[in-house]
Design an enzyme around this catalytic site. Sequence first.
Site, PDB file in Angstrom:
ATOM      1  N   THR A 181       0.855  -1.202   0.000  1.00 15.11           N
ATOM      2  CA  THR A 181       0.000   0.000   0.000  1.00 15.11           C
ATOM      3  C   THR A 181       0.885   1.243   0.000  1.00 15.11           C
ATOM      4  O   THR A 181       1.953   1.232   0.605  1.00 15.11           O
ATOM      5  CB  THR A 181      -0.865  -0.009   1.282  1.00 15.11           C
ATOM      6  OG1 THR A 181      -1.786  -1.070   1.177  1.00 15.11           O
ATOM      7  CG2 THR A 181      -1.597   1.303   1.501  1.00 15.11           C
ATOM      8  N   GLY A 211     -10.827  -2.352   2.703  1.00 15.58           N
ATOM      9  CA  GLY A 211      -9.859  -2.187   3.795  1.00 15.58           C
ATOM     10  C   GLY A 211      -9.831  -0.781   4.373  1.00 15.58           C
ATOM     11  O   GLY A 211     -10.609   0.094   3.983  1.00 15.58           O
ATOM     12  N   THR A 231      -0.493   1.584   6.793  1.00 12.14           N
ATOM     13  CA  THR A 231      -0.365   0.390   5.953  1.00 12.14           C
ATOM     14  C   THR A 231      -0.226  -0.842   6.834  1.00 12.14           C
ATOM     15  O   THR A 231       0.413  -0.802   7.883  1.00 12.14           O
ATOM     16  CB  THR A 231       0.842   0.486   5.003  1.00 12.14           C
ATOM     17  OG1 THR A 231       0.964  -0.768   4.319  1.00 12.14           O
ATOM     18  CG2 THR A 231       2.144   0.776   5.738  1.00 12.14           C
TER      19      THR A 231
HETATM   20  N1  ASP Z   1      -4.065  -1.764   4.678  1.00 14.18           N
HETATM   21  C1  ASP Z   1      -4.305  -2.442   3.435  1.00 14.18           C
HETATM   22  C2  ASP Z   1      -5.604  -3.222   3.563  1.00 14.18           C
HETATM   23  O1  ASP Z   1      -5.797  -3.879   4.555  1.00 14.18           O
HETATM   24  C3  ASP Z   1      -3.222  -3.366   3.022  1.00 14.18           C
HETATM   25  C4  ASP Z   1      -1.801  -2.895   3.238  1.00 14.18           C
HETATM   26  O2  ASP Z   1      -1.573  -1.797   3.713  1.00 14.18           O
HETATM   27  O3  ASP Z   1      -0.878  -3.654   2.919  1.00 14.18           O
HETATM   28  O4  ASP Z   1      -6.371  -3.208   2.647  1.00 14.18           O
END
Ligand code: ASP
Length: 314
Positions: A181, A211, A231
Amino acid sequence: MTRPFGIVIHGGAGTILKSKMTPEKEACIIETLTEALYVGFTVLQKGHGALGAVRKAVNVMENSPLFNAGRGAVFTHDGLNEQDATIMDGFTGQAGAVAGVRRIANPIDLAARVMSDSPHVLLIGEGAERFATEHGFKLVDKEYFYTDQRWEQLQAALTREKETSDRKGDLALSEDDKHGTVGAVALDKHGCLAAATSSGGMTNKRFGRVGDSACVGAGTFADKQCAVSTTGHGEFFMRGVLAYDIAARMRYGGMSLEEAAGASVRENLTDRKGTGGLIAIDKDGNIALPFNTEGMYRGYLMSAGEPVVKIFKE
Ligand code: ASP
């Protein structure tokens, strides 16, 4: 005395191990993060607002296949790419977000458009894409988002899923699937703050899972005192309303940015066995980049210093 200004970015947190990184890939990641920093910083240096700076910095990472946002978005269980993004202007308190969009090359631009050109905060799926077309966005073909690495990640997750009998809707993710992300937070010369986050979400997600990157307050927040982009494992950030939690700890608890960010990661992630990290900046130009994973792609460039880009835990 001139006010401090600057930008902080992330490109995801997770099990990023030096042993698994090739020197070529490391160099490409560092180059793209550095480019994103300079693109955002140049906006600020010219005296423009934090909002434009975070959007432009996120665009650079969305356009790269290296990160789980835009071009390099992960695949859902059904082999599609469904992206989430949020942008927030700390000065006006305005925010815009999109969730589950499949054909938008730069979801953060669409989120910005929702903020500026609609009476709403969050648009989802097909409706968001209809709004996009009406506002001149070009819809890209799904091939635009295809990368071998992300496709292989999905295949591995599907195999693991088959091998696990008691999965209760688990995503069967390895830690590797959870990062990529992208996000940026900035403080401009006028003292205004902004935050932006863009994400493909999690590999193998299904049932229209959305998310934290699409949720104002969970994955992204900005007000007049701080700006935050997160993230990691989104469900933990949503339950803890983590980005807002940091602002609340500062506002109501009198904590510094660093104390608030550290406490929030500890209580909402580490203590609950969640993983991830965040970037944050306050109105005085203090920054915090805590994470509880092996690594987080991250960097900052402040008016008083040189660019700093890091990947691994120190
Ligand atoms: N936070 C993001 C989600 O859960 C994924 C990530 O940050 O890697 O959709």
